[in-house]
Design an enzyme around this catalytic site. Structure first.
Site, PDB file in Angstrom:
ATOM      1  N   CYS A  75      28.122 -19.088 -27.874  1.00  0.00           N
ATOM      2  CA  CYS A  75      27.779 -17.677 -27.803  1.00  0.00           C
ATOM      3  C   CYS A  75      29.028 -16.935 -28.248  1.00  0.00           C
ATOM      4  CB  CYS A  75      27.461 -17.280 -26.368  1.00  0.00           C
ATOM      5  SG  CYS A  75      26.241 -18.345 -25.602  1.00  0.00           S
ATOM      6  N   ARG A 122      27.570 -17.068 -34.156  1.00  0.00           N
ATOM      7  CA  ARG A 122      27.733 -17.998 -33.036  1.00  0.00           C
ATOM      8  C   ARG A 122      26.454 -18.122 -32.197  1.00  0.00           C
ATOM      9  NH1 ARG A 122      32.855 -19.223 -31.879  1.00  0.00           N
ATOM     10  NH2 ARG A 122      32.317 -19.687 -29.731  1.00  0.00           N
ATOM     11  N   TRP A 157      23.190 -17.718 -27.501  1.00  0.00           N
ATOM     12  CA  TRP A 157      22.400 -18.797 -28.082  1.00  0.00           C
ATOM     13  C   TRP A 157      22.042 -19.677 -26.897  1.00  0.00           C
ATOM     14  CZ3 TRP A 157      22.887 -24.190 -28.879  1.00  0.00           C
ATOM     15  CH2 TRP A 157      22.030 -24.721 -29.843  1.00  0.00           C
ATOM     16  N   ASN A 173      30.829 -17.991 -22.581  1.00  0.00           N
ATOM     17  CA  ASN A 173      30.466 -18.903 -23.671  1.00  0.00           C
ATOM     18  C   ASN A 173      30.822 -20.302 -23.195  1.00  0.00           C
ATOM     19  OD1 ASN A 173      30.163 -20.271 -26.125  1.00  0.00           O
ATOM     20  ND2 ASN A 173      32.244 -19.754 -26.776  1.00  0.00           N
ATOM     21  N   GLY A 174      29.838 -21.211 -23.222  1.00  0.00           N
ATOM     22  CA  GLY A 174      30.107 -22.576 -22.756  1.00  0.00           C
ATOM     23  C   GLY A 174      29.021 -23.018 -21.787  1.00  0.00           C
ATOM     24  N   GLU A 176      23.720 -33.644 -48.102  1.00  0.00           N
ATOM     25  CA  GLU A 176      24.104 -32.247 -47.903  1.00  0.00           C
ATOM     26  C   GLU A 176      23.082 -31.309 -48.570  1.00  0.00           C
ATOM     27  OE1 GLU A 176      25.993 -30.691 -46.027  1.00  0.00           O
ATOM     28  OE2 GLU A 176      26.246 -28.743 -46.981  1.00  0.00           O
ATOM     29  N   LYS A 230      20.957 -28.504 -46.539  1.00  0.00           N
ATOM     30  CA  LYS A 230      20.924 -27.078 -46.910  1.00  0.00           C
ATOM     31  C   LYS A 230      19.485 -26.602 -47.014  1.00  0.00           C
ATOM     32  CE  LYS A 230      23.962 -26.231 -46.155  1.00  0.00           C
ATOM     33  NZ  LYS A 230      25.265 -26.601 -45.692  1.00  0.00           N
ATOM     34  N   GLU A 267      17.879 -26.377 -43.541  1.00  0.00           N
ATOM     35  CA  GLU A 267      18.481 -25.337 -42.696  1.00  0.00           C
ATOM     36  C   GLU A 267      17.955 -23.944 -43.029  1.00  0.00           C
ATOM     37  OE1 GLU A 267      23.053 -26.405 -41.450  1.00  0.00           O
ATOM     38  OE2 GLU A 267      22.707 -26.017 -43.560  1.00  0.00           O
ATOM     39  N   HIS A 277      12.520 -49.238 -50.738  1.00  0.00           N
ATOM     40  CA  HIS A 277      12.384 -49.892 -49.439  1.00  0.00           C
ATOM     41  C   HIS A 277      11.665 -49.010 -48.422  1.00  0.00           C
ATOM     42  CE1 HIS A 277      14.726 -53.226 -50.822  1.00  0.00           C
ATOM     43  NE2 HIS A 277      15.726 -52.428 -51.159  1.00  0.00           N
ATOM     44  N   LYS A 284      26.441 -21.072 -36.038  1.00  0.00           N
ATOM     45  CA  LYS A 284      27.500 -21.484 -36.967  1.00  0.00           C
ATOM     46  C   LYS A 284      28.518 -22.380 -36.282  1.00  0.00           C
ATOM     47  CE  LYS A 284      29.932 -20.736 -40.826  1.00  0.00           C
ATOM     48  NZ  LYS A 284      29.263 -21.664 -41.705  1.00  0.00           N
TER      49      LYS A 284
END
Ligand code: G6P
Length: 611
Positions: free
Chosen positions: A2, A27, A75, A100-101, A484, A488, A491, A507, A606
């Site tokens: 957060c 965040r 968040w 935050n945490g 990657e 992207k 996301e 396979h 983020k």
């Protein structure tokens, strides 16, 4: 995960806190809130579900007014994103806290506090901090003492901002396991999870250390106490990046701006680190050369996009420096019975330097028999940087878009510098090192040529907007680039995307290929190309539509169902960096076509400072 802002100023702080929250939205952004102490010492609070803009609308209706305040963007970890769970949390009408945490022992504390008559109104772990602090304030009548006593009973990770109407004019901050900086103003003082939040009011910061508690009081007074309660002095540092980096400029989204900044930030990451004969090993720190020369193995640990950068580095380190390398996601590594071979260097990669799993992995590694630790990071003063033996800073500047772009390519650039440094101290092929160093110098210009293909990539993106799935293929160091690319796309466009080493196609994933499954392949002109070509045939034979990003010299012809985007030629060692760019642009344009929230995709944050 957060964001926190706090202020003790000589003016109304609502605007400062709100601007700070907007800059911290990366965040987390499922709800937000603010509490301000009015001149007549009333604690007034506004909270809203959704982004900071929802809180802003509430504040327009009913503004808060006062010189002292705290604010938070959330968040969710404990409890749904509701107004009641949004911070600040209060104990009665006297104390407010932002956090935050995660408090791991909150259930035990909650039972204890309920037994003492405290009434809980939210589902969060944070509310126990509010009541615990209120209880300790009642006992000590001093907010600093109350915070110090309460912290001794808290397990888990936190960064806190606290105020109490019994001590108007004071905001207390504390950190353990989550970042917190103090902004040094003129006659004013501020708190935030990240300096970015405060660049509007100051460029001077004090980076609090683990266990620090800080008291901000009128006149810009800042007092810091370490974990044992001793008053300590911490240095004031001037923030290096200009504030212009935190606005979108001419671009529609931060992500697009950050994609286009890559030539410039890659050049900045190379600056001062390349000499005539290749990389300057000293640029890694004074004792780097002796540490590097003893390194016989490397363990790289990271999360998310940074992990993909580590995977690319493994190919490079083994090929050009001849050093056996393992790469692992931090959340797995930290719970494994890791066997550390003698003389192993531990390397972490992180954009933020605050990712909880990566930080925990570093601390785990420090208890084992590693040669030393190196952090490759983008945030000076971050926990990872402070706690590692050596650091190599990437110069990406603030990255605001949640989907990482320029942070990734600057990490790759830094990792190639590391590869060359190790190759040099270990007596690798000197001629090849000189060639790669020369290619690195040309990379920013070639990257610009690739970005100029933006319009062509936008045209390609139309083929994905209606699709629900996509498959990315690559070989060698381009397999992580395919990973990657898939990350992207999922996301920001919410299209389900997977990546495979091209040789694995037969396979399993080949069973998924039909006309509804676009397949994207990264095919630079390297030694693996011929093999990749036959994989491509396998896809075509099953009606799959293929999109190939290839070197301008590659002899593949565009036919029906096979679309080719040609990229300028580059030394094969650096192709993974260059081939990242069109994949970023492709995801960006697909997301724009789909109308998703490009810079703040749903459910993501983020910087993930919780486990
Ligand atoms: C979050 C971000 C990712 C990032 C990852 C690791 O999940 O959304 O973009 O790659 O954290 O972050 P770091 O700051 O350690 O590179």
């Amino acid at each position: 995960m957060c964001g926190i802002v706090g202020a003790v100023a000589e003016r109304n702080v609502q605007g400062i806190l709100l601007e700070g929250l907007k800059r911290l939205e990366y965040r987390g952004y499922d709800s937000a809130g603010m509490a301000i102490l009015s001149e007549d010492t009333r604690l007034n609070r506004q909270r809203a579900v959704g982004k900071v803009s929802s809180l802003e609308a509430c504040l327009q209706e009913a503004p808060l007014n006062g010189n002292v305040g705290i604010a938070h963007t959330r968040w969710a970890t404990h409890g749904r994103p509701t107004e009641g769970n949004a911070h600040p949390h209060q104990s009665g009408d006297s104390l407010a806290v932002v956090h935050n945490g995660i408090i791991e022992n909150f259930e035990t504390l909650k039972t204890e506090l309920e037994g003492q008559g405290y009434v809980f109104t939210s589902e969060t772990d944070t509310e126990v901090i509010a009541h615990l602090l209120a209880r300790e304030f009642t006992r000590s009548q001093d907010l600093l003492t109350a915070v110090q006593r309460a912290l001794s009973g808290l397990g888990g990770a936190y960064a806190l901002g606290v105020m109490h109407k019994g001590e108007p004019g004071v905001v207390i901050g504390a950190r353990k396991g989550s970042p917190l900086v103090v902004g040094v103003g003129i006659g004013e003082a501020f708190l935030a999870s990240d300096p970015l939040a405060l660049l509007q009011v100051t460029d001077r910061f004090i980076y609090l250390q683990e266990g620090d508690v800080v008291r901000l009081s009128p006149g810009g007074r800042i007092e810091i106490f370490d974990a044992s309660g001793e008053a300590v002095k911490r240095p004031v540092q001037v923030f290096e990046h200009g504030d212009g980096l935190t606005t979108k400029g001419e671009y529609r989204h931060f992500m697009l701006k950050e994609i286009h900044e890559q030539p410039q930030v890659i050049a900045a990451t190379l600056e001062g680190r390349l000499g005539e004969r290749g990389v300057l090993v000293e640029s890694f720190g004074t004792n780097a050369e002796s540490l590097f020369s003893r390194a016989k193995q490397i363990h790289i640990v990271a999360c998310g996009t940074s992990y993909h950068a580590g995977m690319v580095a493994r190919y490079w380190l083994e090929r050009y420096a001849g050093i056996p390398t393992q790469v692992e996601v931090a959340s797995e590594y930290r719970y494994r019975s890791v066997v550390v071979p003698e003389d192993t260097l531990f390397v972490t990669l992180s954009q933020s330097g605050e990712t909880a799993d990566t930080l925990a992995a570093l601390r785990f590694a420090q208890e084992r028999d590693y040669l030393g630790s190196l952090a490759i990071c983008n945030v000076p003063g971050s926990s990872l940087v402070r706690e590692s033996d050596l650091t190599l800073m990437t110069q990406a500047g603030p990255e605001i878009g949640v989907a990482s772009t320029k942070a990734f390519t600057t990490q790759l650039t830094a990792l190639m510098l590391l590869t060359l440094a190790l190759a040099r101290v270990h007596g690798g092929d000197a001629q090849r090192q000189v060639e790669i160093a020369a290619a690195l110098r040309e990379l920013p210009a070639i990257a610009n040529q690739v970005l100029a293909l933006d319009n062509e990539i936008e045209v390609l993106s139309a083929a994905f907007a209606e699709k629900n799935h996509a498959l990315f293929l690559g070989r060698g160091a381009h397999f992580p680039i395919a990973l990657e690319g898939a990350l992207k796309l999922k996301e920001i466009s919410y299209i389900h995307a997977e990546a495979y080493p091209a040789g694995e196609l037969k396979h399993g994933p080949l069973a998924l290929v039909d006309s509804e499954m676009p397949v994207i392949s990264v095919a630079p002109n390297d030694e693996l190309l011929d093999k990749l070509k036959s994989n491509l045939q396998e896809v075509r034979a099953r009606g799959g539509e293929l999109f190939v990003f290839a070197d301008e010299d590659v002899a593949i012809e565009q036919t029906e169902g096979l679309r080719i985007l040609r990229l300028p030629h580059i030394d094969e060692a650096l192709a993974p960096i260059l081939y990242t760019l069109p994949l970023q642009l492709l995801s960006y344009h697909v997301a724009v076509l789909k109308g998703t929230d490009v810079d703040q995709p749903r459910n993501l944050a983020k910087s993930v400072t919780v486990e």
